[in-house]
Design a protein around this motif. Structure first.
Motif, short mmCIF file in Angstrom:
data_model
loop_
_atom_site.label_atom_id
_atom_site.label_comp_id
_atom_site.label_asym_id
_atom_site.label_seq_id
_atom_site.Cartn_x
_atom_site.Cartn_y
_atom_site.Cartn_z
N ASP A 1 -4.40 -5.77 -4.55
CA ASP A 1 -5.67 -6.33 -4.84
C ASP A 1 -5.74 -7.38 -3.53
O ASP A 1 -6.89 -7.64 -2.93
CB ASP A 1 -5.73 -7.04 -6.01
CG ASP A 1 -6.36 -6.26 -7.01
OD1 ASP A 1 -6.02 -6.40 -8.25
OD2 ASP A 1 -6.44 -5.08 -6.80
N ALA B 1 0.93 -1.04 0.01
CA ALA B 1 0.28 0.06 -0.01
C ALA B 1 0.79 1.25 -0.04
O ALA B 1 2.02 1.14 0.56
CB ALA B 1 -0.89 0.19 1.08
N LYS C 1 -3.31 3.87 -2.20
CA LYS C 1 -3.53 2.58 -3.27
C LYS C 1 -3.13 1.25 -2.52
O LYS C 1 -2.24 1.31 -1.73
CB LYS C 1 -2.47 2.98 -4.32
CG LYS C 1 -2.41 1.89 -5.30
CD LYS C 1 -1.77 2.30 -6.61
CE LYS C 1 -0.08 2.58 -6.29
NZ LYS C 1 0.74 2.84 -7.39
N TYR C 2 -3.90 0.16 -2.74
CA TYR C 2 -3.49 -1.28 -2.37
C TYR C 2 -3.20 -2.21 -3.17
O TYR C 2 -3.83 -2.11 -4.38
CB TYR C 2 -4.83 -1.33 -1.29
CG TYR C 2 -5.04 -0.49 -0.19
CD1 TYR C 2 -6.00 0.60 -0.19
CD2 TYR C 2 -4.34 -0.77 0.92
CE1 TYR C 2 -6.12 1.27 0.67
CE2 TYR C 2 -4.49 -0.11 2.26
CZ TYR C 2 -5.53 1.15 1.99
OH TYR C 2 -5.50 2.13 3.06
N LYS D 1 -6.90 -5.47 -0.07
CA LYS D 1 -8.05 -4.64 -0.06
C LYS D 1 -9.15 -5.09 0.78
O LYS D 1 -9.55 -6.18 0.80
CB LYS D 1 -8.35 -4.40 -1.64
CG LYS D 1 -7.53 -3.45 -2.62
CD LYS D 1 -8.22 -3.34 -3.85
CE LYS D 1 -7.48 -2.43 -4.81
NZ LYS D 1 -7.89 -2.23 -6.19
N THR E 1 -5.47 -1.06 6.08
CA THR E 1 -5.58 0.29 6.02
C THR E 1 -4.06 0.97 6.14
O THR E 1 -3.52 0.86 7.35
CB THR E 1 -6.56 0.64 6.99
OG1 THR E 1 -7.71 -0.02 6.87
CG2 THR E 1 -6.89 2.19 6.70
#
Length: 119
Positions: free
Chosen positions: A60, A48, A57-58, A63, A67
């Protein structure tokens, strides 16, 4: 400039961990900060990233479970990891694009912190 990461450890599947990484030294401004990880036998991969204005942005694979956040006043980035899976086991590295007091931007890496997800 140095990045100091902390917060790794052993956790059971489904558990949570929070990683922290603080940048220190001759810093004018910290731009993008992020977390990467490297599992045994695999290449380092993006987890991330977060910009100075909070855009994230993470990968996949994380996600909805991880956080990323930051405290600009402390030049610190965090990674809250929930619902951890065995496949999240890796050494986690923080990364930061830092503008130093000579106004040059350089990329820095932290020393890595091990996260092990196992019962």
């Amino acid at each position: 400039v140095q990045l100091q990461a902390s917060g790794g450890g052993l956790v059971q599947p489904g558990g949570s961990l929070r990683l922290s990484c603080a940048a220190s030294g001759s810093i004018f401004r910290v731009n993008v900060m992020g977390w990467y990880r490297q599992a045994p036998g695999k290449q380092r991969e993006l987890v991330a990233t977060i910009t100075s204005d909070g855009s994230t942005k993470y990968a996949d694979s994380v996600k909805g479970r991880f956080t990323i956040s930051r405290d600009n006043a402390k030049n610190t980035v965090y990674l809250q990891m929930n619902a951890l899976k065995p496949e999240d086991t890796a050494v986690y590295y923080c990364n930061a694009a830092v503008i130093d007091r000579t106004f040059k931007e350089r990329n820095y890496w932290g020393q890595g912190t091990l996260v092990t997800v196992s019962s």
